[in-house]
Design a protein around this motif. Structure first.
Motif, short mmCIF file in Angstrom:
data_model
loop_
_atom_site.label_atom_id
_atom_site.label_comp_id
_atom_site.label_asym_id
_atom_site.label_seq_id
_atom_site.Cartn_x
_atom_site.Cartn_y
_atom_site.Cartn_z
N GLU A 65 15.37 21.39 34.28
CA GLU A 65 16.03 22.61 33.82
C GLU A 65 16.36 23.50 35.02
O GLU A 65 15.52 23.74 35.87
CB GLU A 65 15.15 23.37 32.83
N GLY A 66 17.60 23.95 35.07
CA GLY A 66 18.04 24.80 36.16
C GLY A 66 18.59 24.06 37.36
O GLY A 66 19.11 24.68 38.29
N ALA A 68 21.25 22.13 39.55
CA ALA A 68 22.70 22.32 39.61
C ALA A 68 23.44 21.23 38.84
O ALA A 68 23.13 20.05 38.97
CB ALA A 68 23.17 22.33 41.06
N THR A 132 26.89 19.37 32.05
CA THR A 132 26.18 20.63 31.84
C THR A 132 24.78 20.45 31.27
O THR A 132 24.03 21.42 31.16
CB THR A 132 26.98 21.54 30.90
N GLU A 133 24.43 19.20 30.90
CA GLU A 133 23.08 18.95 30.41
C GLU A 133 22.72 17.49 30.60
O GLU A 133 23.60 16.64 30.75
CB GLU A 133 22.94 19.31 28.92
N LEU A 153 21.76 22.13 32.57
CA LEU A 153 21.87 22.18 34.03
C LEU A 153 22.64 23.44 34.37
O LEU A 153 23.42 23.95 33.57
CB LEU A 153 22.60 20.93 34.52
N THR A 154 22.43 23.97 35.55
CA THR A 154 23.02 25.24 35.94
C THR A 154 24.43 25.03 36.49
O THR A 154 24.63 24.25 37.41
CB THR A 154 22.16 25.93 37.00
N THR A 155 25.37 25.74 35.90
CA THR A 155 26.75 25.70 36.39
C THR A 155 26.97 26.87 37.35
O THR A 155 26.24 27.86 37.30
CB THR A 155 27.77 25.75 35.22
N GLU A 158 26.72 30.62 36.30
CA GLU A 158 25.50 31.17 35.68
C GLU A 158 24.68 31.98 36.66
O GLU A 158 24.67 31.80 37.83
CB GLU A 158 24.64 30.03 35.09
#
Length: 158
Positions: A65-66, A68, A132-133, A153-155, A158
């Motif tokens: 989680e988080g 990139a 994105t995930e 996932l971090t775009t 964000e």
């Protein structure tokens, strides 16, 4: 049952590949073609696993989680055994696979499109897209796939 981590391409990427494969499907009708609604990029593979053992893969997935969000592109093809796959450009999928599933160094993220023989070469280069995930997916023979968990996932926005 087997467990794997996957990235699901957006609809426009699936449609683009599906259209590009039409002549290949016509030229190789004996292959067993995977339904495009089931297409996913396998980034890590845990293999056969008991349901009670899925806690550890879920914990590894949560650790992403988080991370990139990778920018990817489907490109080229290859095969192993009797599986025809489309390749994935971008270093991030391999890193995600190793982090999420501890896969071996020679693992290649891929999108399976057909099974059987003989396997053709597919000359394809798709558009870029951002994953994105990442999902943890259970595969049961004859029953299809079940998404057990999804981690965003971090775009860049964000």
């Amino acid at each position: 049952m087997s467990l794997f981590t996957a990235l699901f391409p957006p609809e426009d990427v699936v449609a683009e590949l599906h259209a590009a494969l039409r002549p290949v499907r016509r030229a190789h009708p004996r292959l067993r073609w995977v339904d495009p609604r089931r297409w996913h990029v396998t980034v890590g593979f845990f293999g056969d696993i008991e349901p009670s053992a899925s806690a550890e893969p879920a914990e590894q997935l949560a650790g992403l989680e988080g991370v990139a969000a990778p920018v990817l592109r489907l490109r080229g093809s290859g095969h192993f055994r009797q599986v025809l796959w489309i390749g994935v450009e971008g270093a991030a999928p391999a890193a995600l696979g190793r982090a999420a599933a501890g896969v071996r160094e020679d693992w290649r993220p891929h999108l399976t499109v057909a099974r059987g023989a003989p396997l053709p070469h597919v000359d394809f280069t798709g558009r870029e897209w951002t994953a994105t995930e990442v999902a943890l997916v259970l595969s049961r023979p004859g029953a299809g796939y079940t998404v057990l968990d999804r981690v965003p996932l971090t775009t860049p926005n964000e």
